[in-house]
Design a protein around this motif. Structure first.
Motif, mmCIF file in Angstrom:
data_model
loop_
_atom_site.group_PDB
_atom_site.id
_atom_site.type_symbol
_atom_site.label_atom_id
_atom_site.label_comp_id
_atom_site.label_asym_id
_atom_site.label_seq_id
_atom_site.Cartn_x
_atom_site.Cartn_y
_atom_site.Cartn_z
ATOM 1 N N MET A 21 -4.724 -75.817 -5.233
ATOM 2 C CA MET A 21 -5.125 -76.704 -6.319
ATOM 3 C C MET A 21 -5.457 -78.087 -5.753
ATOM 4 S SD MET A 21 -4.890 -74.563 -8.695
ATOM 5 C CE MET A 21 -5.091 -75.494 -10.176
ATOM 6 N N SER A 22 -6.257 -78.823 -6.507
ATOM 7 C CA SER A 22 -6.631 -80.168 -6.121
ATOM 8 C C SER A 22 -6.259 -81.128 -7.245
ATOM 9 C CB SER A 22 -8.140 -80.238 -5.866
ATOM 10 O OG SER A 22 -8.533 -81.580 -5.668
ATOM 11 N N LEU A 23 -5.806 -82.293 -6.891
ATOM 12 C CA LEU A 23 -5.474 -83.302 -7.890
ATOM 13 C C LEU A 23 -6.711 -83.945 -8.484
ATOM 14 C CD1 LEU A 23 -2.536 -85.105 -6.057
ATOM 15 C CD2 LEU A 23 -2.373 -83.494 -7.944
ATOM 16 N N PHE A 24 -7.838 -83.848 -7.794
ATOM 17 C CA PHE A 24 -9.047 -84.557 -8.192
ATOM 18 C C PHE A 24 -10.095 -83.659 -8.828
ATOM 19 C CE2 PHE A 24 -7.172 -86.462 -4.386
ATOM 20 C CZ PHE A 24 -6.743 -87.654 -4.937
ATOM 21 N N ILE A 27 -9.692 -78.500 -13.654
ATOM 22 C CA ILE A 27 -9.316 -77.088 -13.608
ATOM 23 C C ILE A 27 -10.201 -76.250 -14.530
ATOM 24 C CG2 ILE A 27 -7.457 -75.447 -14.092
ATOM 25 C CD1 ILE A 27 -5.503 -77.653 -13.257
ATOM 26 N N ASP A 28 -10.510 -76.777 -15.723
ATOM 27 C CA ASP A 28 -11.361 -76.038 -16.652
ATOM 28 C C ASP A 28 -12.756 -75.813 -16.074
ATOM 29 O OD1 ASP A 28 -9.343 -75.862 -18.537
ATOM 30 O OD2 ASP A 28 -9.912 -77.767 -19.484
ATOM 31 N N GLN A 29 -13.306 -76.841 -15.435
ATOM 32 C CA GLN A 29 -14.632 -76.714 -14.835
ATOM 33 C C GLN A 29 -14.601 -75.709 -13.692
ATOM 34 O OE1 GLN A 29 -16.221 -80.367 -13.352
ATOM 35 N NE2 GLN A 29 -18.187 -79.477 -12.810
ATOM 36 N N ARG A 30 -13.532 -75.715 -12.929
ATOM 37 C CA ARG A 30 -13.403 -74.762 -11.821
ATOM 38 C C ARG A 30 -13.334 -73.327 -12.343
ATOM 39 N NH1 ARG A 30 -9.250 -75.257 -6.787
ATOM 40 N NH2 ARG A 30 -9.787 -73.292 -5.820
ATOM 41 N N GLU A 31 -12.585 -73.110 -13.432
ATOM 42 C CA GLU A 31 -12.478 -71.773 -14.008
ATOM 43 C C GLU A 31 -13.809 -71.307 -14.581
ATOM 44 O OE1 GLU A 31 -9.281 -71.976 -16.807
ATOM 45 O OE2 GLU A 31 -7.744 -71.995 -15.239
ATOM 46 N N ARG A 32 -14.567 -72.214 -15.208
ATOM 47 C CA ARG A 32 -15.894 -71.852 -15.727
ATOM 48 C C ARG A 32 -16.847 -71.487 -14.595
ATOM 49 N NH1 ARG A 32 -14.947 -76.291 -19.198
ATOM 50 N NH2 ARG A 32 -16.267 -77.599 -17.887
#
Length: 76
Positions: A21-24, A27-32
């Motif tokens: 995971m990244s703090l920057f 998460i929603d955009q990564r999952e999409r």
């Protein structure tokens, strides 16, 4: 008899449930983006490599459609 070379091969070493995971990063955009990539892969597997291409791949000088045909970039 001396050993000249040893080869090591690994496969299926990635577990898809575990991710760094990244703090920057959103998460929603990564999952999409992951869901979109998975959908694109499924469409290409079902209908062929040339089923989804960029618009620039349909220009006269583009070689993408031709290169998707041969195995490994060579005519079989």
């Amino acid at each position: 008899m001396p050993i000249r070379s040893i080869g090591i091969s690994l496969s299926n070493t990635s577990i898809q449930e575990e991710e760094q995971m990244s703090l920057f990063e959103d998460i929603d955009q990564r999952e999409r983006a992951h869901a979109l990539a998975k959908t694109i892969d499924e469409i290409r597997m079902r209908y062929g490599k040339n089923s989804l291409l960029r618009a620039s791949s349909h220009l006269e000088h583009s070689t993408v459609r031709y290169r998707n045909g041969p195995m490994g970039g060579h005519k079989a």
